[in-house]
Motif scaffolding. Structure first.
Motif, mmCIF file in Angstrom:
data_model
loop_
_atom_site.group_PDB
_atom_site.id
_atom_site.type_symbol
_atom_site.label_atom_id
_atom_site.label_comp_id
_atom_site.label_asym_id
_atom_site.label_seq_id
_atom_site.Cartn_x
_atom_site.Cartn_y
_atom_site.Cartn_z
ATOM 1 N N LEU A 183 44.865 41.644 31.263
ATOM 2 C CA LEU A 183 45.457 40.236 30.993
ATOM 3 C C LEU A 183 46.087 40.463 29.645
ATOM 4 O O LEU A 183 45.564 41.372 28.741
ATOM 5 N N ASN A 209 40.831 40.520 41.360
ATOM 6 C CA ASN A 209 41.724 41.146 40.925
ATOM 7 C C ASN A 209 41.110 42.548 40.924
ATOM 8 O O ASN A 209 40.333 42.947 41.402
ATOM 9 N N ASN A 250 35.854 41.732 40.166
ATOM 10 C CA ASN A 250 36.852 42.526 39.253
ATOM 11 C C ASN A 250 36.162 43.803 39.216
ATOM 12 O O ASN A 250 35.287 44.298 39.873
ATOM 13 N N SER A 265 45.373 29.890 37.169
ATOM 14 C CA SER A 265 44.933 30.665 38.477
ATOM 15 C C SER A 265 45.712 31.477 38.908
ATOM 16 O O SER A 265 46.786 31.187 39.616
ATOM 17 N N VAL A 318 40.643 34.108 37.042
ATOM 18 C CA VAL A 318 41.361 35.395 37.436
ATOM 19 C C VAL A 318 40.401 36.208 38.420
ATOM 20 O O VAL A 318 40.387 37.783 38.385
ATOM 21 N N ALA A 324 35.999 35.187 36.618
ATOM 22 C CA ALA A 324 36.507 36.537 37.065
ATOM 23 C C ALA A 324 35.600 37.285 37.964
ATOM 24 O O ALA A 324 35.408 38.568 37.580
ATOM 25 N N SER A 352 44.309 34.102 41.089
ATOM 26 C CA SER A 352 43.197 35.070 41.853
ATOM 27 C C SER A 352 43.871 35.645 42.976
ATOM 28 O O SER A 352 44.873 35.202 43.446
#
Length: 295
Positions: free
Chosen positions: A158, A176, A199, A149, A173, A196, A151
């Motif tokens: 990545l 970000n 993002n 994790s 994630v 995710a 976050s």
């Protein structure tokens, strides 16, 4: 006149100074007995070096919400460590110095005898809300990692090496600045949860369709306009697909090949929830997309 430093400051009282080693000893005894090191919210700038003296004892270290700016090299040698939780610190590097060499030694030895033996045991790594701008390739060598994790950092990409994490079950994630996900994530054969959200994802790699065990895919608040049909067809366990805040038109999503099969799984999941007596709230069956999307 007496010395005010000795008599006026509460933290400098002789009795406090005498009791401090006793308190620290009791704390260390508790750590050794439980295997759990709790260091949350203590304003720490570094992890206590005393932890390195009982490397085989500790299974969990939680030093969240401190001011840690770097990780000590000895952290990689804690042979019994399984969970490392360091959320809410100032870390700019995800792994301890020398981690790459240690993990390479572990792989070469074929067991737990390498310098990086401790990291080979890590099952949970939580680095939320730090200052990470990248993850090193070495993270892909944490062969037993089940949850990662990261976050609330500054990640824009990545590493492809994440695809080597065959034991990984959850990858978080969110929050970000990711502009894409590596196709190599399709190699995480045990992955069940991928979060995710929030993002800068504009597309998803079709290779994610190889995630046969993926149950939950959270993609809210990304500039996504479509979902690959390979994902809807291939992710045979997928039951939750959340695209709120994305410019995905519901009609377009429903016309994507594989959506019908996914929708059946989604409805079966909620039917089981209802049959079990649980409430779905005011929204009822969540379609996973926003109906008022305009382009």
């Amino acid at each position: 006149m007496g010395n005010c430093l000795d008599t006026c400051l509460p933290h400098s009282k002789p009795e406090d100074q005498r009791s401090r080693p006793y308190v620290q000893l009791r704390q260390q005894q508790t750590w050794a007995k439980t295997g759990i090191v709790g260091l949350r919210d203590q304003g720490l700038k570094e992890l206590p070096a005393v932890l390195a003296e009982s490397a085989a004892v500790f299974k969990v270290i939680d030093a969240s919400h401190n001011r840690l700016a770097q990780l000590p090299p000895w952290l990689a040698s804690l042979a019994g460590l399984q969970r490392l939780v360091l959320a809410g610190n100032l870390l700019t590097v995800a792994l301890p110095p020398g981690a790459g060499a240690g993990l390479a030694a572990l792989k070469a030895s074929g067991g737990a005898g390498g310098r990086g033996a401790g990291m080979g045991q890590w099952m949970i790594l939580v680095l939320d809300d730090n200052q990470l701008s990248e993850l090193p390739d070495e993270v892909g060598r944490l062969s037993r990692l089940e949850r990662l994790s990261v976050s609330g950092n500054r990640l824009r990409a990545l590493p492809a090496s994440l695809g080597a994490l065959e034991a990984l079950q959850a990858l978080v994630v969110s929050r970000n600045a990711l502009e894409g996900l590596p196709a190599e994530l399709g190699g995480c054969v045990r992955l069940e949860e991928l979060d995710a959200q929030s993002n800068e994802l504009r597309s998803l790699p079709p290779a994610l369709g190889a995630l046969k065990r993926l149950k939950t895919l959270q993609l809210d608040n990304n500039p996504l306009t479509a979902v690959p049909s390979e994902l809807l067809f291939g992710c045979a366990a997928l039951q939750t697909l959340s695209l709120h805040g994305c410019p995905v038109r519901p009609d377009d999503l429903q016309e994507t090949p594989g959506f019908k099969e996914f929708d059946e799984r989604r409805k079966n999941k909620y039917n089981k929830v209802i049959a079990g007596g649980a409430l779905l709230g005011n929204r009822g069956l969540d379609e996973g997309v926003d109906r008022d999307v305009r382009r």
